[in-house]
Design a protein around this motif. Sequence first.
Motif, mmCIF file in Angstrom:
data_model
loop_
_atom_site.group_PDB
_atom_site.id
_atom_site.type_symbol
_atom_site.label_atom_id
_atom_site.label_comp_id
_atom_site.label_asym_id
_atom_site.label_seq_id
_atom_site.Cartn_x
_atom_site.Cartn_y
_atom_site.Cartn_z
ATOM 1 N N ARG A 50 -23.650 -9.881 -4.486
ATOM 2 C CA ARG A 50 -22.713 -8.809 -4.829
ATOM 3 C C ARG A 50 -22.445 -8.796 -6.319
ATOM 4 O O ARG A 50 -22.150 -9.825 -6.921
ATOM 5 C CB ARG A 50 -21.434 -8.989 -4.046
ATOM 6 C CG ARG A 50 -21.666 -8.769 -2.542
ATOM 7 C CD ARG A 50 -20.463 -9.035 -1.717
ATOM 8 N NE ARG A 50 -19.291 -8.333 -2.258
ATOM 9 C CZ ARG A 50 -18.171 -8.188 -1.602
ATOM 10 N NH1 ARG A 50 -18.043 -8.682 -0.390
ATOM 11 N NH2 ARG A 50 -17.151 -7.571 -2.140
ATOM 12 N N LEU A 51 -22.541 -7.584 -6.883
ATOM 13 C CA LEU A 51 -22.284 -7.390 -8.308
ATOM 14 C C LEU A 51 -21.764 -5.967 -8.475
ATOM 15 O O LEU A 51 -22.419 -5.012 -8.075
ATOM 16 C CB LEU A 51 -23.584 -7.585 -9.107
ATOM 17 C CG LEU A 51 -23.483 -7.770 -10.610
ATOM 18 C CD1 LEU A 51 -22.641 -8.996 -10.972
ATOM 19 C CD2 LEU A 51 -24.876 -7.905 -11.205
ATOM 20 N N GLY A 52 -20.549 -5.830 -9.021
ATOM 21 C CA GLY A 52 -19.924 -4.508 -9.170
ATOM 22 C C GLY A 52 -20.686 -3.589 -10.109
ATOM 23 O O GLY A 52 -21.506 -4.035 -10.920
ATOM 24 N N ARG A 53 -20.400 -2.294 -10.010
ATOM 25 C CA ARG A 53 -21.082 -1.296 -10.844
ATOM 26 C C ARG A 53 -20.934 -1.566 -12.340
ATOM 27 O O ARG A 53 -21.916 -1.490 -13.067
ATOM 28 C CB ARG A 53 -20.586 0.107 -10.506
ATOM 29 C CG ARG A 53 -21.156 0.631 -9.223
ATOM 30 C CD ARG A 53 -20.679 2.074 -8.997
ATOM 31 N NE ARG A 53 -20.919 2.479 -7.638
ATOM 32 C CZ ARG A 53 -21.867 3.327 -7.277
ATOM 33 N NH1 ARG A 53 -22.638 3.852 -8.196
ATOM 34 N NH2 ARG A 53 -22.024 3.637 -6.017
ATOM 35 N N PRO A 54 -19.722 -1.838 -12.836
ATOM 36 C CA PRO A 54 -19.606 -2.091 -14.278
ATOM 37 C C PRO A 54 -20.427 -3.307 -14.714
ATOM 38 O O PRO A 54 -21.050 -3.288 -15.771
ATOM 39 C CB PRO A 54 -18.107 -2.342 -14.499
ATOM 40 C CG PRO A 54 -17.422 -1.764 -13.310
ATOM 41 C CD PRO A 54 -18.400 -1.847 -12.181
ATOM 42 N N GLU A 55 -20.422 -4.339 -13.887
ATOM 43 C CA GLU A 55 -21.183 -5.544 -14.210
ATOM 44 C C GLU A 55 -22.682 -5.256 -14.190
ATOM 45 O O GLU A 55 -23.445 -5.770 -15.005
ATOM 46 C CB GLU A 55 -20.853 -6.681 -13.242
ATOM 47 C CG GLU A 55 -19.454 -7.252 -13.388
ATOM 48 C CD GLU A 55 -18.363 -6.402 -12.718
ATOM 49 O OE1 GLU A 55 -18.688 -5.467 -11.941
ATOM 50 O OE2 GLU A 55 -17.179 -6.665 -12.987
ATOM 51 N N ARG A 56 -23.118 -4.429 -13.242
ATOM 52 C CA ARG A 56 -24.537 -4.055 -13.164
ATOM 53 C C ARG A 56 -24.960 -3.314 -14.437
ATOM 54 O O ARG A 56 -26.009 -3.596 -15.017
ATOM 55 C CB ARG A 56 -24.798 -3.170 -11.941
ATOM 56 C CG ARG A 56 -24.750 -3.911 -10.633
ATOM 57 C CD ARG A 56 -24.824 -2.941 -9.448
ATOM 58 N NE ARG A 56 -24.758 -3.652 -8.190
ATOM 59 C CZ ARG A 56 -25.744 -3.686 -7.297
ATOM 60 N NH1 ARG A 56 -26.857 -3.021 -7.501
ATOM 61 N NH2 ARG A 56 -25.615 -4.379 -6.188
ATOM 62 N N ALA A 57 -24.146 -2.339 -14.846
ATOM 63 C CA ALA A 57 -24.472 -1.556 -16.050
ATOM 64 C C ALA A 57 -24.494 -2.457 -17.284
ATOM 65 O O ALA A 57 -25.401 -2.356 -18.124
ATOM 66 C CB ALA A 57 -23.464 -0.428 -16.226
#
Length: 185
Positions: A50-57
């Motif tokens: 699991r990795l949130g959208r902001p962290e992914r970007a």
Amino acid sequence: MAVALALTASVSACSGDDEPEADPTPASSPAPEAAAPLETTARLGTVVGRLGRPERARLQETVTGVVDAWIDAAYLGDFPRTDFAGAYPGFTKGAAADARADARLMSNQQVGSRVDDVVAVRRQVVVDALATRKRAVAVTARFVLAMDLEGDVQRTDRVRGRLFLTRADGAWKVVGYDVDRGVVR
């Protein structure tokens, strides 16, 4: 975690009566502009965990920056040149030592003195990540670089493969690679 290291003048003349020849180009015409450097096309690939959208970007942007810094230093830049001492920014000491030993593959050192210009014609990065506790802990950056070499060496080369990264000293660092290089034309 085990990481496998598997390891682009004008000339004027005077006539006999000392009258200058007419310049066919008007003095007020602008010089042609050089093409802007090709930007890297990047995207996030597979994320395990699991990795949130902001962290992914943020991860995609940061890792692409590490890959771009290496591509710019190792394959592009000013030519002709023989100095590739700074060709491995973002690499750990061990990975940089391995890359220097593989300089024919991991940089343009072999052809650097025989080319006048190197132009990237394709730059792509796909960032795959392993996340635990909502934090990326390991990354594989899959990349493709195609570049036109111009000068005594006239050809198009493609470099592609994977860079393996982990966080070290608060930054993403290349700890290993699996790269191949070939002549396209």
